[in-house]
Write an enzyme that holds these catalytic residues in place. Structure first.
Site, PDB file in Angstrom:
ATOM      1  N   ASN A  95       9.952  -2.742 -24.907  1.00 32.08           N
ATOM      2  CA  ASN A  95       8.888  -3.682 -24.557  1.00 32.08           C
ATOM      3  C   ASN A  95       7.602  -2.893 -24.334  1.00 32.08           C
ATOM      4  O   ASN A  95       7.422  -2.264 -23.301  1.00 32.08           O
ATOM      5  CB  ASN A  95       9.284  -4.438 -23.274  1.00 32.08           C
ATOM      6  CG  ASN A  95       8.187  -5.349 -22.780  1.00 32.08           C
ATOM      7  OD1 ASN A  95       7.265  -5.679 -23.530  1.00 32.08           O
ATOM      8  ND2 ASN A  95       8.269  -5.769 -21.528  1.00 32.08           N
ATOM      9  N   LYS A 119       4.754  -4.049 -23.862  1.00 35.06           N
ATOM     10  CA  LYS A 119       3.820  -4.825 -23.023  1.00 35.06           C
ATOM     11  C   LYS A 119       2.434  -4.894 -23.705  1.00 35.06           C
ATOM     12  O   LYS A 119       2.389  -4.990 -24.921  1.00 35.06           O
ATOM     13  CB  LYS A 119       3.724  -4.219 -21.616  1.00 35.06           C
ATOM     14  CG  LYS A 119       5.086  -3.981 -20.989  1.00 35.06           C
ATOM     15  CD  LYS A 119       4.999  -3.699 -19.518  1.00 35.06           C
ATOM     16  CE  LYS A 119       6.356  -3.265 -19.014  1.00 35.06           C
ATOM     17  NZ  LYS A 119       6.498  -3.396 -17.586  1.00 35.06           N
ATOM     18  N   HIS A 128       9.796 -12.704 -18.850  1.00 38.79           N
ATOM     19  CA  HIS A 128       9.615 -11.389 -18.224  1.00 38.79           C
ATOM     20  C   HIS A 128       8.960 -11.593 -16.853  1.00 38.79           C
ATOM     21  O   HIS A 128       8.133 -12.499 -16.694  1.00 38.79           O
ATOM     22  CB  HIS A 128       8.738 -10.502 -19.114  1.00 38.79           C
ATOM     23  CG  HIS A 128       8.713  -9.086 -18.657  1.00 38.79           C
ATOM     24  ND1 HIS A 128       7.924  -8.660 -17.615  1.00 38.79           N
ATOM     25  CD2 HIS A 128       9.403  -7.990 -19.083  1.00 38.79           C
ATOM     26  CE1 HIS A 128       8.121  -7.365 -17.424  1.00 38.79           C
ATOM     27  NE2 HIS A 128       9.013  -6.928 -18.302  1.00 38.79           N
ATOM     28  N   GLU A 130       6.638 -10.178 -15.405  1.00 40.88           N
ATOM     29  CA  GLU A 130       5.160 -10.161 -15.415  1.00 40.88           C
ATOM     30  C   GLU A 130       4.626 -11.532 -15.845  1.00 40.88           C
ATOM     31  O   GLU A 130       3.563 -11.957 -15.394  1.00 40.88           O
ATOM     32  CB  GLU A 130       4.662  -9.034 -16.334  1.00 40.88           C
ATOM     33  CG  GLU A 130       4.859  -7.676 -15.669  1.00 40.88           C
ATOM     34  CD  GLU A 130       5.106  -6.529 -16.617  1.00 40.88           C
ATOM     35  OE1 GLU A 130       4.830  -6.646 -17.814  1.00 40.88           O
ATOM     36  OE2 GLU A 130       5.598  -5.487 -16.134  1.00 40.88           O
ATOM     37  N   GLU A 189      16.417  -7.520 -14.510  1.00 34.07           N
ATOM     38  CA  GLU A 189      15.314  -6.627 -14.191  1.00 34.07           C
ATOM     39  C   GLU A 189      14.773  -6.974 -12.802  1.00 34.07           C
ATOM     40  O   GLU A 189      13.848  -7.795 -12.688  1.00 34.07           O
ATOM     41  CB  GLU A 189      14.179  -6.799 -15.203  1.00 34.07           C
ATOM     42  CG  GLU A 189      14.579  -6.551 -16.631  1.00 34.07           C
ATOM     43  CD  GLU A 189      13.384  -6.154 -17.485  1.00 34.07           C
ATOM     44  OE1 GLU A 189      13.448  -5.090 -18.087  1.00 34.07           O
ATOM     45  OE2 GLU A 189      12.393  -6.899 -17.507  1.00 34.07           O
ATOM     46  N   GLY A 196       8.748  -0.480 -13.682  1.00 31.51           N
ATOM     47  CA  GLY A 196       7.595   0.418 -13.699  1.00 31.51           C
ATOM     48  C   GLY A 196       7.373   1.185 -12.413  1.00 31.51           C
ATOM     49  O   GLY A 196       6.291   1.724 -12.190  1.00 31.51           O
ATOM     50  N   SER A 214      12.721   0.874 -14.920  1.00 31.34           N
ATOM     51  CA  SER A 214      12.575   2.328 -14.788  1.00 31.34           C
ATOM     52  C   SER A 214      13.705   3.109 -15.456  1.00 31.34           C
ATOM     53  O   SER A 214      14.168   4.120 -14.925  1.00 31.34           O
ATOM     54  CB  SER A 214      12.433   2.705 -13.311  1.00 31.34           C
ATOM     55  OG  SER A 214      11.295   2.097 -12.761  1.00 31.34           O
TER      56      SER A 214
HETATM   57  C1  PEP Z   1      10.074  -3.894 -18.593  1.00 33.59           C
HETATM   58  O1  PEP Z   1       8.928  -3.912 -19.026  1.00 33.59           O
HETATM   59  O2  PEP Z   1      10.800  -4.863 -18.764  1.00 33.59           O
HETATM   60  C2  PEP Z   1      10.542  -2.709 -17.882  1.00 33.59           C
HETATM   61  C3  PEP Z   1      11.783  -2.651 -17.519  1.00 33.59           C
HETATM   62  O3  PEP Z   1       9.608  -1.715 -17.646  1.00 33.59           O
HETATM   63  P1  PEP Z   1       9.923  -0.228 -17.163  1.00 33.59           P
HETATM   64  O4  PEP Z   1      11.004   0.311 -18.059  1.00 33.59           O
HETATM   65  O5  PEP Z   1       8.632   0.476 -17.301  1.00 33.59           O
HETATM   66  O6  PEP Z   1      10.404  -0.312 -15.748  1.00 33.59           O
END
Ligand code: PEP
Length: 217
Positions: free
Chosen positions: A8, A10, A88, A90, A148, A154, A181
């Site tokens: 992803n 983003k 997601h 976000e 998640e 992040g 992460s």
């Molecule tokens: C994500 O964007 O879904 C995500 C898990 O980001 P990161 O791996 O940076 O934590």
């Protein structure tokens, strides 16, 4: 079961040139693998090619119409994508997407023939299972779920393996990914207890991302 690795990107990188450069660095090593690249939608037509899977990071819940700025699942499918990330965290937090809207998006994505990857997870002050129960209510069994937890995205603060195992057991036979992460150091352990990974930050670094892919293959 084969492991699925979703990248992803983003809202990154900032230009098409940088997106093409990043893609160029990973392209040969992800061909014919269960890897899905989800760049910003506007870059998709410039990157899509044979033998690599692509997805969008979001979609609308209608097929077409007077909805300025939206992109429908049918449009995403028509340019050669197979997958779409829906819900997601976000999108849920910054853009206030509700579970009902997410359910509508999942329905339309399936109608268009896309495979929805639905993100679920709780914030620090919430009860994991109460939140997930609400998030998956009415979501069909064949949809891929990506657990998640908000506090793990992040931040470098991963969910514990016990926690991920617990959530996986709660979701029983559903296809289950972990995201939050993930990096080349911890990917192997998460892959052992999941059907795959959703990777944000680490997917923007070609060397790190390819190390993760090697772990899975
Ligand atoms: C994500 O964007 O879904 C995500 C898990 O980001 P990161 O791996 O940076 O934590």
């Amino acid at each position: 079961m084969k492991k699925l690795i979703i990248a992803n990107w983003k809202c990154n990188p900032a230009t098409l040139k940088e997106a093409q450069e990043l893609f160029h660095l990973i392209k040969e090593d992800i061909k014919n693998k269960d890897v899905v690249i989800c760049p910003p939608s506007i870059f998709l037509p410039f990157l899509i090619c044979d033998d690599i899977n692509f997805g969008a990071q979001n979609c609308f819940w209608e097929k077409s119409g007077a909805y300025t700025g939206e992109i429908s699942p049918q449009m995403i499918k028509s340019i050669g994508c197979e997958y779409v990330i829906i819900g997601h965290s976000e999108r849920r937090t910054i853009f206030n997407e509700s579970n009902d809207e997410i359910r509508s998006k999942i329905k339309q994505a399936k109608r268009a023939g896309l495979v929805p990857i639905v993100c679920i997870g709780e914030s620090k002050d919430q009860n994991t299972f109460e939140i997930i129960e609400e998030q998956i209510r009415g979501v069909e069994q064949d949809v891929i779920l990506a657990y998640e937890p908000l506090w793990a995205i992040g931040t470098g603060e991963n969910a514990s393996f016990d926690k991920v195992r617990e959530v996986r057991e709660f979701l029983k036979d559903r296809k289950f990914l972990y995201g939050g992460s993930v990096n080349s150091q911890n990917a192997k352990d998460y892959l052992e207890i999941t059907d795959g990974l959703l990777i944000g930050g680490a997917s923007l670094n070609a060397i790190e991302f390819l190390k993760i892919i090697k772990t899975a293959y």
